[in-house]
Design a protein around this motif. Structure first.
Motif, PDB file in Angstrom:
ATOM      1  N   SER A  25       3.698  18.029 -11.840  1.00 16.76           N
ATOM      2  CA  SER A  25       3.547  16.749 -12.538  1.00 16.76           C
ATOM      3  C   SER A  25       2.409  16.761 -13.555  1.00 16.76           C
ATOM      4  N   ASP A  27       0.226  17.570 -16.807  1.00 16.37           N
ATOM      5  CA  ASP A  27       0.570  17.653 -18.228  1.00 16.37           C
ATOM      6  C   ASP A  27       0.380  19.096 -18.697  1.00 16.37           C
ATOM      7  N   ARG A  30      -1.915  20.167 -21.502  1.00 18.70           N
ATOM      8  CA  ARG A  30      -3.368  20.144 -21.305  1.00 18.70           C
ATOM      9  C   ARG A  30      -3.842  21.062 -20.189  1.00 18.70           C
ATOM     10  N   TYR A  31      -2.912  21.412 -19.266  1.00 21.89           N
ATOM     11  CA  TYR A  31      -3.312  22.215 -18.111  1.00 21.89           C
ATOM     12  C   TYR A  31      -2.487  23.486 -18.001  1.00 21.89           C
ATOM     13  N   LEU A  61      -9.056  21.718 -10.062  1.00 19.43           N
ATOM     14  CA  LEU A  61      -8.943  21.221 -11.440  1.00 19.43           C
ATOM     15  C   LEU A  61     -10.318  21.268 -12.074  1.00 19.43           C
ATOM     16  N   PHE A  66      -9.483  19.663  -4.937  1.00 24.36           N
ATOM     17  CA  PHE A  66      -8.833  18.444  -4.456  1.00 24.36           C
ATOM     18  C   PHE A  66      -7.832  18.850  -3.381  1.00 24.36           C
ATOM     19  N   HIS A  67      -8.109  18.390  -2.155  1.00 23.55           N
ATOM     20  CA  HIS A  67      -7.220  18.703  -1.038  1.00 23.55           C
ATOM     21  C   HIS A  67      -6.120  17.668  -1.015  1.00 23.55           C
ATOM     22  N   ASN A  69      -3.124  16.081   1.043  1.00 23.91           N
ATOM     23  CA  ASN A  69      -2.629  16.021   2.422  1.00 23.91           C
ATOM     24  C   ASN A  69      -3.227  17.191   3.207  1.00 23.91           C
TER      25      ASN A  69
ATOM     26  N   GLU B  17     -13.966  10.235  -8.723  1.00 22.03           N
ATOM     27  CA  GLU B  17     -13.773  11.607  -9.186  1.00 22.03           C
ATOM     28  C   GLU B  17     -12.281  11.954  -9.223  1.00 22.03           C
ATOM     29  N   ALA B  18     -11.561  11.565  -8.164  1.00 19.03           N
ATOM     30  CA  ALA B  18     -10.131  11.868  -8.127  1.00 19.03           C
ATOM     31  C   ALA B  18      -9.404  11.155  -9.256  1.00 19.03           C
ATOM     32  N   GLN B  21     -10.354  13.001 -12.619  1.00 16.74           N
ATOM     33  CA  GLN B  21      -9.854  14.368 -12.750  1.00 16.74           C
ATOM     34  C   GLN B  21      -8.353  14.440 -12.565  1.00 16.74           C
ATOM     35  N   PHE B  22      -7.845  13.541 -11.761  1.00 13.90           N
ATOM     36  CA  PHE B  22      -6.515  13.724 -11.235  1.00 13.90           C
ATOM     37  C   PHE B  22      -5.482  12.787 -11.822  1.00 13.90           C
ATOM     38  N   SER B  25      -4.533  13.485 -15.222  1.00 15.23           N
ATOM     39  CA  SER B  25      -3.982  14.799 -15.556  1.00 15.23           C
ATOM     40  C   SER B  25      -2.457  14.831 -15.525  1.00 15.23           C
ATOM     41  N   LEU B  26      -1.858  13.734 -15.041  1.00 15.55           N
ATOM     42  CA  LEU B  26      -0.395  13.698 -14.969  1.00 15.55           C
ATOM     43  C   LEU B  26       0.206  13.632 -16.365  1.00 15.55           C
ATOM     44  N   LEU B  59      -2.316   9.214  -4.065  1.00 17.45           N
ATOM     45  CA  LEU B  59      -1.391   9.056  -5.178  1.00 17.45           C
ATOM     46  C   LEU B  59       0.015   9.016  -4.592  1.00 17.45           C
ATOM     47  N   LEU B  61       3.720   9.423  -5.476  1.00 20.17           N
ATOM     48  CA  LEU B  61       4.558  10.005  -6.546  1.00 20.17           C
ATOM     49  C   LEU B  61       5.998   9.944  -6.082  1.00 20.17           C
ATOM     50  N   ARG B  64       6.435   9.046  -2.441  1.00 21.84           N
ATOM     51  CA  ARG B  64       5.829   9.862  -1.382  1.00 21.84           C
ATOM     52  C   ARG B  64       4.307   9.833  -1.509  1.00 21.84           C
ATOM     53  N   PRO B  65       3.603   9.699  -0.366  1.00 25.32           N
ATOM     54  CA  PRO B  65       2.145   9.620  -0.431  1.00 25.32           C
ATOM     55  C   PRO B  65       1.466  10.993  -0.436  1.00 25.32           C
ATOM     56  N   PHE B  66       0.505  11.146  -1.306  1.00 23.36           N
ATOM     57  CA  PHE B  66      -0.325  12.351  -1.331  1.00 23.36           C
ATOM     58  C   PHE B  66      -1.777  11.913  -1.243  1.00 23.36           C
ATOM     59  N   HIS B  67      -2.413  12.274  -0.138  1.00 21.87           N
ATOM     60  CA  HIS B  67      -3.821  11.922   0.058  1.00 21.87           C
ATOM     61  C   HIS B  67      -4.677  12.981  -0.609  1.00 21.87           C
ATOM     62  N   ILE B  68      -5.608  12.552  -1.430  1.00 22.19           N
ATOM     63  CA  ILE B  68      -6.439  13.488  -2.195  1.00 22.19           C
ATOM     64  C   ILE B  68      -7.864  13.414  -1.664  1.00 22.19           C
ATOM     65  N   ASN B  69      -8.302  14.475  -1.055  1.00 18.43           N
ATOM     66  CA  ASN B  69      -9.601  14.479  -0.377  1.00 18.43           C
ATOM     67  C   ASN B  69      -9.676  13.253   0.538  1.00 18.43           C
TER      68      ASN B  69
END
Lengths: 78, 78
Positions: A25, A27, A30-31, A61, A66-67, A69, B17-18, B21-22, B25-26, B59, B61, B64-69
């Motif tokens: 997902s 971009d 940019r990445y 990143l 970033f962990h 889940n 921070e998430a 940075q995050f 970035s999508l 986040l 998406l 579906r849930p994605f836990h970031i840190n």
């Protein structure tokens, strides 16, 4: 110049879902996304640790971890 | 049609921070990103729970849930 993004995983179901939904997902204009399977590329576990990665799946990143889940601890991959 | 992405946070340092940075970035050509501060929009905590969100930052998406840190548990925001 593109920002480097490294997605570390270990092939676990949680990893696969995160890779499919998440790593794809970003971009791509940019990445620059690199996908690393730490189960097969064990020589890169130390690199992941240096970024502060504690578990997989994780996305580094701009050098920051970033962990996403929780699939498995990094210690299980050594 | 763009895929809906919802970034839930609570203003904590880990969240900020998430977000910076995050969430940014999508690929904006493919994802419509909404940023929700659950500390101020408490009426949306239930919505986040329905997606399976357990903690922030997270986040969602494609549903579906994605836990970031880990910043804070959802229970702390009720």
């Amino acid at each position: 110049m593109k920002v480097k993004a490294i997605f570390y995983h270990a092939g676990c179901p949680v990893c696969v879902e995160a890779e499919q939904q998440f790593a794809t997902s970003l971009d791509s204009s940019r990445y620059a996304v690199e996908i690393v399977h730490l189960g097969t590329a064990k020589n890169r576990v130390t690199e992941a640790e240096k970024f502060g990665v504690k578990s997989v799946p994780a996305l580094v990143l701009g050098g920051r971890p970033f962990h996403i889940n929780f699939g498995a601890p990094l210690s299980a991959l050594k």
